[in-house]
Design a protein around this motif. Sequence first.
Motif, short mmCIF file in Angstrom:
data_model
loop_
_atom_site.label_atom_id
_atom_site.label_comp_id
_atom_site.label_asym_id
_atom_site.label_seq_id
_atom_site.Cartn_x
_atom_site.Cartn_y
_atom_site.Cartn_z
N LEU A 131 0.82 -1.21 0.00
CA LEU A 131 0.00 0.00 0.00
C LEU A 131 0.85 1.26 0.00
CD1 LEU A 131 -2.99 -1.03 2.21
CD2 LEU A 131 -3.05 -0.18 -0.11
N PHE B 101 1.75 6.08 -6.42
CA PHE B 101 1.29 6.14 -7.80
C PHE B 101 -0.20 6.43 -7.87
CE2 PHE B 101 5.22 3.88 -7.71
CZ PHE B 101 5.91 4.49 -8.73
N ALA B 102 -0.94 5.92 -6.89
CA ALA B 102 -2.37 6.20 -6.84
C ALA B 102 -2.60 7.70 -6.66
CB ALA B 102 -3.02 5.43 -5.71
N GLY C 116 -1.90 9.29 -9.79
CA GLY C 116 -2.96 8.92 -10.71
C GLY C 116 -4.25 9.68 -10.47
N SER D 141 3.15 6.65 -14.87
CA SER D 141 2.85 6.34 -13.47
C SER D 141 1.53 5.56 -13.35
CB SER D 141 2.84 7.60 -12.61
OG SER D 141 1.81 8.44 -13.01
N GLY E 186 0.82 2.19 -11.33
CA GLY E 186 -0.33 2.13 -10.42
C GLY E 186 -1.19 0.90 -10.67
N VAL E 187 -1.33 0.54 -11.94
CA VAL E 187 -2.15 -0.63 -12.25
C VAL E 187 -1.48 -1.91 -11.76
CG1 VAL E 187 -3.06 -2.02 -14.16
CG2 VAL E 187 -3.33 0.44 -14.19
N GLY F 117 -1.69 -1.92 -7.99
CA GLY F 117 -3.08 -2.11 -7.60
C GLY F 117 -3.51 -3.55 -7.75
N ALA G 116 -4.98 -6.39 -4.99
CA ALA G 116 -6.17 -7.22 -5.13
C ALA G 116 -5.81 -8.70 -4.91
CB ALA G 116 -6.78 -7.01 -6.51
N LEU H 269 -5.05 -9.30 -1.15
CA LEU H 269 -6.19 -9.33 -0.24
C LEU H 269 -6.67 -10.76 -0.08
CD1 LEU H 269 -8.38 -6.21 -1.03
CD2 LEU H 269 -7.17 -6.76 1.07
N LEU I 244 -14.97 -2.76 -4.78
CA LEU I 244 -13.73 -3.27 -5.38
C LEU I 244 -13.92 -3.46 -6.88
CD1 LEU I 244 -12.23 -5.84 -2.85
CD2 LEU I 244 -11.36 -3.60 -3.50
N GLU J 76 -14.07 -0.15 -8.64
CA GLU J 76 -12.80 0.54 -8.86
C GLU J 76 -12.21 0.13 -10.20
OE1 GLU J 76 -9.24 0.05 -6.45
OE2 GLU J 76 -8.50 1.92 -7.29
N VAL J 77 -12.30 -1.16 -10.50
CA VAL J 77 -11.79 -1.62 -11.79
C VAL J 77 -12.57 -0.95 -12.93
CG1 VAL J 77 -11.41 -3.64 -13.25
CG2 VAL J 77 -11.05 -3.79 -10.78
N ALA K 55 -10.60 9.01 -12.26
CA ALA K 55 -9.55 8.90 -11.24
C ALA K 55 -10.13 9.17 -9.85
CB ALA K 55 -8.43 9.88 -11.56
N VAL L 141 -9.03 12.45 1.41
CA VAL L 141 -8.13 11.74 0.48
C VAL L 141 -8.01 12.52 -0.83
CG1 VAL L 141 -7.96 9.71 -1.01
CG2 VAL L 141 -8.38 9.42 1.43
N TRP M 138 -2.11 7.71 5.92
CA TRP M 138 -2.59 6.32 5.82
C TRP M 138 -2.08 5.48 6.98
CZ3 TRP M 138 -6.68 4.73 3.55
CH2 TRP M 138 -7.13 5.37 2.39
FE1 HEB Z 1 -5.96 1.30 -6.13
C1 HEB Z 1 -5.42 1.00 -9.53
C2 HEB Z 1 -6.81 -2.03 -5.89
C3 HEB Z 1 -5.93 1.57 -2.68
C4 HEB Z 1 -6.30 4.74 -6.45
N1 HEB Z 1 -6.05 -0.26 -7.45
C5 HEB Z 1 -5.80 -0.17 -8.81
C6 HEB Z 1 -6.02 -1.45 -9.39
C7 HEB Z 1 -6.44 -2.28 -8.38
C8 HEB Z 1 -6.45 -1.52 -7.17
C9 HEB Z 1 -6.83 -3.75 -8.52
C10 HEB Z 1 -5.82 -1.81 -10.83
C11 HEB Z 1 -7.12 -1.68 -11.57
C12 HEB Z 1 -7.09 -2.41 -12.84
O1 HEB Z 1 -6.12 -3.06 -13.16
O2 HEB Z 1 -8.13 -2.37 -13.53
N2 HEB Z 1 -6.28 0.00 -4.55
C13 HEB Z 1 -6.66 -1.31 -4.68
C14 HEB Z 1 -6.86 -1.85 -3.38
C15 HEB Z 1 -6.58 -0.85 -2.47
C16 HEB Z 1 -6.22 0.32 -3.23
C17 HEB Z 1 -7.31 -3.26 -3.12
C18 HEB Z 1 -6.62 -0.85 -0.97
C19 HEB Z 1 -7.54 -1.63 -0.24
N3 HEB Z 1 -6.09 2.88 -4.79
C20 HEB Z 1 -6.04 2.78 -3.43
C21 HEB Z 1 -6.14 4.08 -2.87
C22 HEB Z 1 -6.27 4.97 -3.91
C23 HEB Z 1 -6.23 4.20 -5.13
C24 HEB Z 1 -6.13 4.36 -1.40
C25 HEB Z 1 -6.44 6.45 -3.92
C26 HEB Z 1 -6.30 7.29 -3.00
N4 HEB Z 1 -5.84 2.63 -7.71
C27 HEB Z 1 -6.04 4.02 -7.62
C28 HEB Z 1 -5.93 4.56 -8.93
C29 HEB Z 1 -5.69 3.48 -9.82
C30 HEB Z 1 -5.62 2.29 -9.02
C31 HEB Z 1 -6.08 6.01 -9.29
C32 HEB Z 1 -5.60 3.49 -11.37
C33 HEB Z 1 -4.20 3.55 -11.81
C34 HEB Z 1 -3.73 4.93 -11.80
O3 HEB Z 1 -2.63 5.15 -11.31
O4 HEB Z 1 -4.45 5.81 -12.29
#
Ligand code: HEB
Length: 447
Positions: free
Chosen positions: A17, A23-24, A27, A63, A67-68, A71, A75, A78, A97, A100-101, A138, A186, A373
């Motif tokens: 994380l 990168f998140a 992103g 980036s 992040g992908v 990320g 997944a 988990l 969840l 998010e995809v 995003a 956030v 965090w």
């Molecule tokens: Fe993250 C990406 C999961 C935390 C923001 N992510 C991602 C992916 C996954 C994840 C599976 C990939 C998607 C595809 O391939 O379609 N995450 C996750 C988890 C967690 C997280 C399981 C914990 C629990 N994220 C996070 C946070 C944030 C985020 C805290 C914010 C603040 N992501 C994100 C973004 C993306 C991702 C924005 C897209 C890529 C870029 O870099 O844009």
Amino acid sequence: MMIDTVMWSRLVTGLTLSFHVIFATIGVAIPLMISIAEFVGIRKKDSHYTLMAKRWTRGFVISVAVGVVTGTAIALQLALVWPNFMQMAGNVIALPLFMEVFAFFFEAIFLGIYLYTWDRFRNPYLHWLLTVPVVLGAAMSAFFITSVNGFMNQPAGFLFEAGQFTAVNPLQAMFNEATPSKVFHVLASAYMTGAALLAAIAAFSILKKGVTDYAKKGLKLMMGVLLLFSFLTALAGDVSAKFLAEHQPEKLAAAEWHFKTEQGADLIFLGWLNAEREIMGALHIPNALSFLAFSDFNAEVTGLDEFPLDEQPPLLVHYLFDAMVGVGFTLLAVSALFFLLLLLKKRVELNRWMLRVIVFGAPLAFLGVELGWFYAEIGRQPWMIRGYMRVEEAATTSPSIVILFFVFLTLYILLGTMCAVVLRRLFRDNPAEVELEKAAQAQQDAL
Ligand code: HEB
Ligand code: HEB
């Protein structure tokens, strides 16, 4: 100290994380900056801003790729590392969840179109419009995933029968009471960090290569965005603290070393604890905790003494909290000072000390995100799902978790290095000045 499998599980997840969130954050934040720059460029008919949007987009794409990968690692983990958590809560949090995809694909599709349609529209605002779904996609990623974290802190949307969640209502789980304050904080802190990063890059280039119009404009634009979002981050932090005071008082009490429930509680800044758990050397601000928590200098603030010892978060979170707040006020002060100097008609872009502080502001902002965090997650201990499942019940018992830790550590070192190398190539071998000249040349040729 022996590290047991539970501790290793926490280390694996924490490592992933901490890496992903860098990168998140980029992103989530950079699309907004791209959108602002392109908009200003069209409004002012100034190709410098358009070039900013173009260059930031290129860096952003790289980036996003990292992040992908990280990320997806989360997944996977988990399921691997927290099997009992996923078994118990999987059907409650599956919706966000999955969403998010979905948000990611939504973002990626429009980003793809955006990338390949520069100069294709007669009306430049149409191209700019494509940034809107990218920014929203995003932000939706951040919303969905933060709502999962909100659920772990403030579980909602189910009945609890014989140790199982039944009659699950995923929407209620997603819109648990912690979600609004968390998402606000956030998003604000991500935008703040993105602005700090881009301002730092502009300041760095001025320090190294002298003032150019391009860097000066980028610096001012991003310092403005930084000022706005460091203010909003502080506001959101205040909302979050008020939320904790009411709904998770042990988390706020641990952060403030507030041991006894009392009225007119002081705010404790820094300091340390002696062997009797007495606070030494701290700054006490009279009644400020009561005011922060309830907007009333005499309000009663719940202390840690209302919770059994084995349900109290580690007291170490005090430092994480104070450092995060310190980061927030430092960056707020720096950006305010920047505009104060501008108002006084000072040429800030020539002030090398100011520029150095701004460069330093970027790592500081990322540190703030990490600290935030860490505070939110360590402050939830000993619970994985507050009030329902403890961390040691949720973890895997497989000893191969140790190997997993080093596998992922290696992966992140490789990814981080690769990303840095590619970004360096991309920008160092193609400085903005050269690109501006090329663009001007192309325009001349066209005439
Ligand atoms: Fe993250 C990406 C999961 C935390 C923001 N992510 C991602 C992916 C996954 C994840 C599976 C990939 C998607 C595809 O391939 O379609 N995450 C996750 C988890 C967690 C997280 C399981 C914990 C629990 N994220 C996070 C946070 C944030 C985020 C805290 C914010 C603040 N992501 C994100 C973004 C993306 C991702 C924005 C897209 C890529 C870029 O870099 O844009
Ligand atoms: Fe923060 C978290 C407050 C600043 C980032 N924060 C948090 C919390 C609180 C706060 C109370 C918890 C919540 C829960 O758990 O629910 N902050 C605050 C304040 C301030 C701040 C008061 C001052 C101004 N932050 C900050 C900054 C940053 C941050 C500056 C960055 C840059 N945080 C953060 C994060 C987090 C936090 C990321 C995690 C997530 C949540 O929300 O939880």
